[in-house]
Motif scaffolding. Structure first.
Motif, PDB file in Angstrom:
ATOM      1  N   ILE A 101       0.865  -1.173   0.000  1.00 42.11           N
ATOM      2  CA  ILE A 101       0.000   0.000   0.000  1.00 42.11           C
ATOM      3  C   ILE A 101       0.905   1.227   0.000  1.00 42.11           C
ATOM      4  CG2 ILE A 101      -1.782   1.283   1.235  1.00 42.11           C
ATOM      5  CD1 ILE A 101      -2.619  -1.386   2.530  1.00 42.11           C
ATOM      6  N   ASN A 102       0.758   2.065  -1.010  1.00 39.45           N
ATOM      7  CA  ASN A 102       1.663   3.193  -1.174  1.00 39.45           C
ATOM      8  C   ASN A 102       1.451   4.257  -0.104  1.00 39.45           C
ATOM      9  OD1 ASN A 102       3.672   4.495  -3.012  1.00 39.45           O
ATOM     10  ND2 ASN A 102       2.120   6.093  -3.040  1.00 39.45           N
ATOM     11  N   GLY A 132      -3.618  -1.863  -7.629  1.00 39.60           N
ATOM     12  CA  GLY A 132      -2.691  -0.997  -6.920  1.00 39.60           C
ATOM     13  C   GLY A 132      -3.423  -0.297  -5.789  1.00 39.60           C
ATOM     14  N   PHE A 133      -2.824  -0.309  -4.587  1.00 37.12           N
ATOM     15  CA  PHE A 133      -3.431   0.306  -3.409  1.00 37.12           C
ATOM     16  C   PHE A 133      -2.554   1.452  -2.907  1.00 37.12           C
ATOM     17  CE2 PHE A 133      -4.913  -4.125  -3.257  1.00 37.12           C
ATOM     18  CZ  PHE A 133      -6.278  -3.971  -3.036  1.00 37.12           C
ATOM     19  N   SER A 134      -3.183   2.573  -2.540  1.00 37.24           N
ATOM     20  CA  SER A 134      -2.457   3.723  -2.005  1.00 37.24           C
ATOM     21  C   SER A 134      -3.257   4.360  -0.874  1.00 37.24           C
ATOM     22  CB  SER A 134      -2.208   4.771  -3.099  1.00 37.24           C
ATOM     23  OG  SER A 134      -1.497   4.205  -4.193  1.00 37.24           O
ATOM     24  N   LEU A 135      -2.523   4.950   0.088  1.00 39.47           N
ATOM     25  CA  LEU A 135      -3.134   5.646   1.214  1.00 39.47           C
ATOM     26  C   LEU A 135      -2.749   7.117   1.162  1.00 39.47           C
ATOM     27  CD1 LEU A 135      -4.624   5.701   3.986  1.00 39.47           C
ATOM     28  CD2 LEU A 135      -2.447   5.041   5.033  1.00 39.47           C
ATOM     29  N   ASN A 136      -3.706   7.990   1.401  1.00 36.63           N
ATOM     30  CA  ASN A 136      -3.488   9.425   1.244  1.00 36.63           C
ATOM     31  C   ASN A 136      -2.739  10.040   2.430  1.00 36.63           C
ATOM     32  OD1 ASN A 136      -3.647  11.965   0.035  1.00 36.63           O
ATOM     33  ND2 ASN A 136      -5.605  12.435   1.022  1.00 36.63           N
ATOM     34  N   THR A 137      -1.538   9.551   2.684  1.00 43.54           N
ATOM     35  CA  THR A 137      -0.632  10.152   3.656  1.00 43.54           C
ATOM     36  C   THR A 137       0.777   9.680   3.348  1.00 43.54           C
ATOM     37  OG1 THR A 137      -0.012  10.384   5.986  1.00 43.54           O
ATOM     38  CG2 THR A 137      -0.999   8.300   5.334  1.00 43.54           C
ATOM     39  N   PHE A 138       1.752  10.567   3.589  1.00 46.71           N
ATOM     40  CA  PHE A 138       3.148  10.210   3.377  1.00 46.71           C
ATOM     41  C   PHE A 138       3.834   9.825   4.682  1.00 46.71           C
ATOM     42  CE2 PHE A 138       2.223  12.914  -0.306  1.00 46.71           C
ATOM     43  CZ  PHE A 138       2.719  12.110  -1.324  1.00 46.71           C
TER      44      PHE A 138
END
Length: 258
Positions: A101-102, A132-138
């Protein structure tokens, strides 16, 4: 007695590197669905899109090998990881490819730059159902609990329903509590690049890429960017074919005589 059914093979990769918290969350998300092979970059490879390594050898190292979990570190890009996995590591073509998860969203045009989605698209190119999975935080210590819960349900749907050939899914989670899941289209927007100009001790110029995302339609509730900004998981079907089919007939009317 019926024959033992072979477990599905699931290839897991990312672009944040093998030690990122997000890929560990992704393994936890899919571990109950099959035999897990993790092939991921040995370091961060964000923004690598579909790039591949052609000028130097690619080295790979087995990190862990146990029942239903096999982990490899690759000194290459996310797409290198998928290519090597398919050609040299896995015992057969995997049933699924999952990436992430990005750390950071990959909504709108970010899909074109994303190494997370580059790996996903590589799986799709090879006819493998891919997400593709991503999370809205760095944040390096991001909380993936909600992402895993909602992502597992999305992956269950993939297992049960499959995907058309040459289509993959781009899934983005909002940071924090999730209200639900929305099927969306890609938002219209672009990155406004800026470069931070600095000088080294010898007077040489160098630049850090900075900038911000400019959403051209912030109130469009059917878009992925609106969804994650308002607490929803976005699911965008993403296709390999980039042909502008609506323009084909008009282009055929042009004069091409030389």
């Amino acid at each position: 007695m019926s024959e033992k059914t072979e477990k599905p093979i699931i290839l897991v990769t990312n672009d944040d590197g093998l030690n990122a918290k997000g890929i560990k969350a992704l393994v936890a998300m899919v571990k109950d669905f099959g035999n897990i092979y993790v092939v991921a970059p040995n370091r961060a490879n964000s923004g690598k899109s579909n790039s591949i390594t052609v000028e130097v050898p690619i080295r790979i190292k087995k990190v862990r090998d146990e029942e239903n979990l096999h982990i490899y570190s690759c000194k290459g890009t996310p797409v290198d990881c998928v290519k090597l996995a398919l050609n040299k590591i896995l015992p057969r073509t995997p049933d699924f490819v999952v990436s992430g998860i990005n750390h950071g969203a990959n909504t709108s045009v970010s899909v074109l730059y994303s190494g997370t989605m580059g790996a996903t698209i590589e799986g799709c190119l090879n006819g493998i159902p891919s997400i593709g999975f991503s999370l809205n935080t760095f944040a390096a210590d991001a909380d993936f609990t909600e992402s895993v819960k909602y992502g597992r349900k999305i992956f269950t749907n993939l297992v049960e329903n499959g995907l058309p050939t040459s289509v993959c899914l781009n899934v983005n989670f909002p940071d924090g509590e999730i209200k639900g899941t929305r099927v969306c289209r890609q938002a219209d927007g672009r990155w406004k690049e800026e470069f931070d100009h600095r000088q080294d001790p010898f007077g040489g110029d160098y630049y850090w890429l900075t900038g911000y995302f400019k959403n051209a339609e912030p109130n469009a509730e059917e878009t992925d960017e609106w969804a994650i900004q308002n607490g929803y998981t976005s699911v965008v079907p993403t296709q390999i074919d980039m042909t502008a089919h609506s323009l084909l007939s008009d282009l055929k009317k042009w004069d091409y005589e030389v």
